[in-house]
Each structure stands twice: as C-alpha cells, then as structure tokens.
Write an enzyme that holds these catalytic residues in place. Structure first.
Site: not given
Ligand code: BES
Ligand code: ZN
Ligand code: MN
Length: 501
Positions: A271, A276, A283, A353, A357
């Site tokens: 990735k 992000d 976020k 967010d 994936r």
């Molecule tokens: N990059 C984030 C995951 C992440 C968050 C990694 C905090 C490390 C620390 C990812 O892109 C994300 O935002 N995932 C979401 C998925 C959800 C919306 C299904 C998450 O984990 O909240």
């Molecule tokens: Zn992310």
């Molecule tokens: Mn994200």
C-alpha cells in the site's frame, strides 16, 4: 537533498580481532551479561567491582535492553566499557536488543567505534547466529530519524565495529553472516526513512522516482504507469482513489529475476498511500499527521528490493506498489460511487477512508497478471488491527494456511511479531453489496482487520495469498526495543527471511 538518498546509514566498516588491542581514540568495548550472572570476565577488576555494586543496588540488573556505560580510566585498552544486559535467557532476540541498546547508548555519547566481545559458550553455527543478531542490533539500534531543524546536526552513525572473538570461526563464514545481517537491517532503516518522509516530500511521482533510482542502482526492472496509462489499462480502482489529489497516482512495479525462467515468482504488493486524509470521508484532525506513514507497506517493499538487489539470490520477485494521495476535492471519489477494477469486478464505495483496500485490489490483480504465483500484500490497512494487536504485532489474513505457516516461521527467525487473524466466510459476507461485486466497508466496525483483509483476498482469488496488516506496527508513538519512534520498517526482515530462507 532527498531524505531517502542521504547515505548516513551506510555500511560501517568492520574487522576481526582475536585479542583486545589498544586502538586509541574513543572506542568502547561492548560486553554482554546475563541476569543473575556476575560481570563479564573481560572486565578489569575495578570495573567488574563497579558493575557488581550497581547490581547489588539494583541500579543495573542486566535486563534485556539495559546498558551501563563506564569510562575505563586507563584500566582497559578501550576508553569506555559498555555492559549490555541479556535478561535471564540470552535468546537470539535478547542479543539483538542488547546490541541495539548498546549502539544507541554509544552514539548518544558520541562514541562511534565499538569492539563487540562475543565471548560465549556457544560454538559454530550458534555462535554465528549470535554475531548475526549482534550486527542486526547494532545497525537497527543506531537508526535516527532525519532532523529538519535549522540547527540540525548530522545524523550519527557507527563508523567501525570490531568483533573480538577467539577461535573456531572462519573469516569467510563471518564475512557472510555480518554482510547478510547488515543488509537486512540497513534495508529496514531505509524503509524507516521512507516511512518518515512527510507528505509534502513524498507523493506518488517521487515514490516512482525512488523506485527507478533503486532499479538503476541494482539492475532491477522498473515499470511506472502514470494516470493516463492507469485509465488505458483499466486500473480504475487506483485511478479513482488518486483522482482527488493534485499529485496524480502511479502504479509502480519492480521486478527481480534471479532464476533462468520467469516462474515460481512471489508477488509483493504494498500500500503506497503517501498521505491519507480519508478523502471525502475525512478523518478527524487529531493524529492525522501520522498518516504520512500510510505508505509503510510500499516502504517495506522498497526495503526488501534494496536488500534483494544487494544479495542477488536465486529467486523471482515482483514488488507492485499502487501509490496515490487520498484527498478530498471537487474531483474526488465519493461514497456511493461504483467503480470498475482491473479484475473486472466492481466496488461500491461506502467509505472513501477505506482506500487502501481499493488500490490494493488493482495491485493484487496486476501482480497476478505479471505472473505472481504467490502473493503477500503489506498494508497499513486498518485502525482495527491496532484494537486487536496493539502496536505490538502485525496481523495476518490468508487463504492458504500452509503458506502462512512458513511466513510465521520466518517472522520467528527475524524476531518480528506476526499473528494470524481469522478469515471466516461470515466476515466476507459482511462486504456483500446489493449493486456491485463487493463493497469497501461493512455496515459496522466489527472484525475490521479481518474484513479489510478479506476484501483484498477477493482479488487474490485462488492464488495463495497472505495479507499483512501493519496498521499498528508500521509506526510507533514512542520508541520500544529495537524500534524507534515513527517509522519502523516492520516486516522487512520477516519477508527477507521468508524469501532467502
Ligand atoms: N490508513 C488507515 C488505517 C490506519 C489508521 C492505520 C490508523 C494506522 C493508524 C486506513 O486507510 C483507514 O482509514 N481505514 C479505516 C477503514 C474503515 C473506514 C473501514 C479505519 O481503519 O478506520
Ligand atoms: Zn489508509
Ligand atoms: Mn484511510
């Protein structure tokens, strides 16, 4: 100029010595000590007495990572003595951590020349394993993040390590072991540097330039697809995540062929979200700055390819990095959008967010198209993995338990923590969409690390596949053991142990 081209973590020189020699200058003798044992036999009497009294007063207990630095005041050929604790057992990982702590302590005092005393009851291969662990520890423990301060001093690094050992080991076997250990650890430090780069210094195009630089340095093949080519090739998943940013997305591929035929190749998919924000599903502000590490998976792959370029093993390997910046804008991907992917399957976007994936869908499909027969993806995919495993272990999801078993053994050898998460079909069902082949987020956050992994598995299909979620481990809020604050390079060494056995 470029943070990641700065060579301040380059190879320290090293040498062998069978007796303590007077070296002059500020050089420290590093010796290792098990808990509940007396001071190391190499210490001169007066210094051994000091260590003993520190032990009696519980000031120094020889726990793992505990170090004591003493000026030798002319009682040893070395200006300083560092005693590093090994805990009660003195496992390989204990030696690695002890060496890391010793290196950090030395550099903190401006000492960059070490003599490591490897006086142990171990012989032959076991002794070599200790030397390997020590070397890894020295390189990992001497890592410091680049400073951007006006008055920043240059990054410190070890200049020379002398291995003090009497005995039965051939210089040939030592050379091999020290080099391998150095390459593994330096690749990790390189991944740390990349992960630590701020989002204004690293965007998809600069990630691509860095991959091309690596390719040129090590004779790897490199393919980069720009945004126009993404559309031509049908990589709509990556294109859509990247389209809200001023800095366009890139599909980056590095290829290493170490076998006469292009077969049995392992595809790594990383990735590469250079920042992000969450996109339209923005976020919250608190902690968002940590999302500079959302390309941690890509950094791990570049680290692995650097090491492979150094060691040139007889394997076939692909590194596929879908890279984008996830931004909100008038042209950004939106919740409710339905997008095609390279695989032909469609994705209903529920939450922008959950972008990792989506880009990995095209990454995994592309790896398969390029001939990968096994796939490992590495991604800071979820916050949910942090809930399950904290920032301590990387989570794994797979469609092939035998494959994962091998990787778990590699993790064991590396000292990195990796833990399997379940891949129940019920979790996949949580991603059923009424209009598309799959949706990118479930209606709740339950089992979020497993559902996130299974989304990617949908695109691996029948190809043996492992997903490594480094959402907790790619970045540490504060230093722990061998890992610094910030980017850790977690999984570089596990993957190298897997690839090189
Ligand atoms: N990059 C984030 C995951 C992440 C968050 C990694 C905090 C490390 C620390 C990812 O892109 C994300 O935002 N995932 C979401 C998925 C959800 C919306 C299904 C998450 O984990 O909240
Ligand atoms: Zn992310
Ligand atoms: Mn994200």
């Amino acid at each position: 100029m470029n943070g990641w081209n700065d060579d301040s973590n380059s190879l320290f020189s090293w040498s062998l010595s069978s007796e303590a020699v007077s070296v002059g200058g500020d050089e420290a003798l590093v010796c290792f000590m098990r808990q509940k044992e007396g001071p190391p036999s190499q210490l001169p009497q007066e210094l051994a007495d000091i260590i003993r009294s520190l032990q009696d007063n519980q000031v120094f207990t020889a726990g793992v990572g505990e170090v004591e630095l003493l000026p030798s005041l002319g009682r040893s050929p070395y200006s300083y003595i560092i005693v590093a604790g090994l805990g009660p057992d003195g496992s390989i990982q204990d030696w690695r951590e002890a060496a890391g702590a010793a290196a950090e302590k030395a550099l903190g005092r401006g000492i960059s020349r070490l003599t490591a005393s490897v006086d142990s009851d171990k012989a032959g291969d076991e002794r070599l394993a200790l030397i390997r662990a020590l070397t890894e520890g020295f390189v990992l423990g001497s890592y410091t993040r680049k400073s951007y301060k006006k008055q920043a001093s240059a990054r410190t690094r070890l200049e020379h390590v002398r291995y003090l050992l009497a005995g039965d080991l051939s210089e040939e076997s030592l050379r091999e072991v020290v080099r391998t250990a150095y390459v593994y650890a330096a690749a990790t430090n390189y991944a740390r540097d990349l992960t630590n780069l701020p989002g204004n210094e690293l965007v998809p195009e600069t990630m691509a330039s860095e991959a091309m630089r690596l390719a040129a340095e090590y004779g790897l093949e490199c393919i980069v697809h720009d945004e126009r080519e993404l559309l031509e090739l049908g990589m709509h998943a990556l294109y859509n995540v990247g389209k809200g940013s001023l800095y366009p997305p890139r599909m980056i591929v590095l290829k290493y062929q170490g076998l006469p035929e292009w077969n049995n190749s392992l595809g790594l998919v990383g990735k590469g979200i250079t920042f992000d924000t969450g996109g339209i599903s923005l976020k919250k502000a608190e902690g968002m700055e940590e999302m500079i590490s959302d390309m941690g998976g890509a950094a791990v792959l570049l680290g692995v390819m650097k090491a492979i370029g150094e060691l040139k093993p007889q394997v076939n390997l692909l590194a596929v990095i879908p890279s984008a910046e996830n931004m909100p804008s008038g042209g950004a991907l939106k919740p409710g959008d339905i997008i095609p992917t390279l695989s032909g399957k469609t994705i209903e976007v529920i939450n922008t967010d959950a972008e990792g994936r989506i880009v990995l869908a095209d990454g995994v499909t592309y790896a398969k198209q390029l001939g990968a027969e096994r796939i490992i993806d590495v991604a800071t995919l979820t916050g949910a993995v942090l809930v399950s495993l904290g920032d301590v272990a990387t989570g794994a999801v797979t469609n092939d338990d035998a494959f994962l078993k091998e990787l778990l053994q590699a993790a064991e050898r590396s000292g990195e923590k990796l833990w399997p998460l379940p891949a129940y079909p019920e979790f996949r069902e949580m991603l059923e969409s009424t209009v598309a082949d799959i949706k990118n987020a479930a209606s709740n956050r339950w089992a979020g690390a497993s559902t996130g992994g299974l989304f990617i598995g949908e695109f691996a299909e029948k190809t043996p596949w492992i997903h490594l979620d480094t959402g907790g481990t790619a970045w540490l809020e504060k230093k722990r053991g061998l890992d610094p604050q910030g980017g850790t390079g977690a999984m570089v060494r596990t993957l190298l142990h897997y690839i090189l056995h």
